[in-house]
Design a protein around this motif. Structure first.
Motif, PDB file in Angstrom:
ATOM      1  N   GLU A  12       0.821  -1.209   0.000  1.00 48.66           N
ATOM      2  CA  GLU A  12       0.000   0.000   0.000  1.00 48.66           C
ATOM      3  C   GLU A  12       0.856   1.260   0.000  1.00 48.66           C
ATOM      4  O   GLU A  12       0.553   2.243  -0.670  1.00 48.66           O
ATOM      5  N   SER A  18      -4.277   8.307  -3.793  1.00 46.06           N
ATOM      6  CA  SER A  18      -5.028   8.124  -2.547  1.00 46.06           C
ATOM      7  C   SER A  18      -5.451   6.669  -2.388  1.00 46.06           C
ATOM      8  O   SER A  18      -5.938   6.049  -3.330  1.00 46.06           O
ATOM      9  N   GLN A  19      -5.275   6.134  -1.179  1.00 42.78           N
ATOM     10  CA  GLN A  19      -5.616   4.735  -0.919  1.00 42.78           C
ATOM     11  C   GLN A  19      -6.740   4.561   0.092  1.00 42.78           C
ATOM     12  O   GLN A  19      -7.344   3.493   0.162  1.00 42.78           O
ATOM     13  N   ARG A  20      -7.039   5.583   0.882  1.00 43.51           N
ATOM     14  CA  ARG A  20      -8.072   5.460   1.905  1.00 43.51           C
ATOM     15  C   ARG A  20      -9.431   5.201   1.255  1.00 43.51           C
ATOM     16  O   ARG A  20      -9.870   5.939   0.394  1.00 43.51           O
ATOM     17  N   GLY A  21     -10.052   4.106   1.666  1.00 45.53           N
ATOM     18  CA  GLY A  21     -11.358   3.755   1.125  1.00 45.53           C
ATOM     19  C   GLY A  21     -11.330   3.121  -0.250  1.00 45.53           C
ATOM     20  O   GLY A  21     -12.377   2.959  -0.879  1.00 45.53           O
ATOM     21  N   VAL A  44      -9.396  -2.182   1.416  1.00 46.71           N
ATOM     22  CA  VAL A  44     -10.192  -1.981   2.614  1.00 46.71           C
ATOM     23  C   VAL A  44     -10.343  -3.280   3.389  1.00 46.71           C
ATOM     24  O   VAL A  44     -10.174  -3.312   4.609  1.00 46.71           O
ATOM     25  N   TYR A 200     -13.785   4.014  -4.809  1.00 46.27           N
ATOM     26  CA  TYR A 200     -13.619   4.305  -3.392  1.00 46.27           C
ATOM     27  C   TYR A 200     -14.981   4.252  -2.694  1.00 46.27           C
ATOM     28  O   TYR A 200     -16.006   4.588  -3.307  1.00 46.27           O
ATOM     29  N   ARG A 202     -15.953   6.259  -0.477  1.00 48.41           N
ATOM     30  CA  ARG A 202     -16.107   7.599   0.088  1.00 48.41           C
ATOM     31  C   ARG A 202     -16.060   8.606  -1.062  1.00 48.41           C
ATOM     32  O   ARG A 202     -15.741   8.248  -2.214  1.00 48.41           O
ATOM     33  N   SER A 204     -14.244  11.439  -2.897  1.00 49.67           N
ATOM     34  CA  SER A 204     -12.929  12.063  -3.037  1.00 49.67           C
ATOM     35  C   SER A 204     -13.076  13.577  -3.118  1.00 49.67           C
ATOM     36  O   SER A 204     -14.066  14.102  -3.637  1.00 49.67           O
ATOM     37  N   GLU A 208      -7.711  15.760  -3.846  1.00 51.79           N
ATOM     38  CA  GLU A 208      -7.277  14.377  -4.048  1.00 51.79           C
ATOM     39  C   GLU A 208      -7.325  14.007  -5.528  1.00 51.79           C
ATOM     40  O   GLU A 208      -6.428  13.320  -6.036  1.00 51.79           O
TER      41      GLU A 208
END
Length: 221
Positions: A12, A18-21, A44, A200, A202, A204, A208
Motif C-alpha cells: 500500500e 489516494s488509498q483510503r477507502g 479496505v 472508493y 467515500r 474524493s 485528491e
C-alpha cells in the motif's frame, strides 16, 4: 512488493495515489491483468476481487475494447442510495455510439456513459429516473482523459473531467452496483482503451482528484 504467487500489487505504501477507502483497483496496464480471470485489489478488506474478461486486448497502457468486449467484476462494489462513492478512471475512447464505462448487470440503469457526439458524460440512475448529463466538453474522441464521478453522500454527484469540476447533478438515486466495465444495455460497448479503474467507498475531494491525476498522468501521454 506483494508475493506475486499470492497477490498482484505493491505494498500500500508504494502506491502514489489516494488509498483510503479504495475498495477496487484494477490497473489494466499491469502484466498480471493479462489473463482471465485476473485479480483487482481491495485495500479496505483487504483482499482481491476476481474479474472475468470477455474479449479485450491487453497492452502496456491498458485493455483495448473493440465494440463487443467487457470486464465483469466478480464481487462488485455496491452502494445504497445516498451513500458516498467515487469512480476514477483513465480512458481513451474512439468513435462509437454510446461509450459505456460502468453498469450493473450490463443494464441501462444504473450506468455511466460517454455520449456518442464526443462532448458529454451521462449518468443513468438505478431506478430508471431521468438521466443526468454533463455537456459542453471538448471532443473527447481519440485522446486520453481522466474521468471521475463523485457521489457526495447527500444525493448529488459531481463529475470531474481532466481534473476540472464540471458541476453537480441530483439524480433520483445515487445507488450503484459496479458489476461491469465497458458495457451497458447489453449492447452499448466502450470502444477504445481503459487504462485503470479505481472505486472508493467515500467521496474524493477536488484536491485528491488533482493529486491522483498528477501522480498517474505520465502513463497516459
Amino acid at each position: 512488493m506483494y508475493d506475486s504467487g499470492r497477490n498482484l500489487w505493491r505494498m500500500e505504501s508504494g502506491l502514489r495515489f489516494s488509498q483510503r477507502g479504495l475498495i477496487f483497483y484494477a490497473p489494466l496496464w499491469h502484466p498480471q491483468t493479462n489473463s482471465s480471470p485476473f485479480n483487482a485489489l481491495d485495500l479496505v478488506t483487504p483482499g482481491v476481487v476476481a474479474c472475468t474478461v470477455t474479449g479485450t486486448t491487453w497492452g502496456t497502457q491498458g485493455r483495448a475494447l473493440d465494440g463487443d468486449d467487457y470486464i465483469q467484476i466478480g464481487s462488485p462494489p455496491t452502494f445504497a442510495a445516498g451513500a458516498p462513492w467515487t469512480l476514477e478512471t483513465f480512458v481513451f475512447p474512439i468513435n462509437g455510439y454510446w461509450q459505456s464505462i460502468a453498469s450493473n448487470n450490463a443494464s441501462f440503469s444504473p450506468s455511466i456513459k460517454l455520449h456518442n457526439d464526443g462532448t458529454a458524460v451521462f449518468f443513468h440512475p438505478a431506478d430508471g429516473g431521468a438521466q443526468q448529463a454533463w455537456t459542453g466538453l471538448a471532443d473527447w474522441k481519440s485522446s486520453w482523459h481522466h474521468l471521475v464521478l463523485v457521489s457526495n453522500g447527500d444525493g448529488t454527484i459531481n463529475m470531474f473531467w481532466d481534473t476540472v469540476d464540471r458541476g453537480s447533478k441530483t439524480p433520483t438515486t445515487t445507488a450503484f452496483t459496479f458489476s461491469y466495465l465497458g458495457v451497458s444495455d447489453t449492447n452499448r460497448f466502450f470502444v477504445g482503451t481503459i487504462g485503470e479503474v479505481r472505486i472508493y467507498n467515500r467521496a474524493s475531494t477536488a484536491l485528491e482528484i488533482q493529486h491522483n491525476f498528477s501522480s498517474i498522468k505520465w502513463r497516459y501521454q
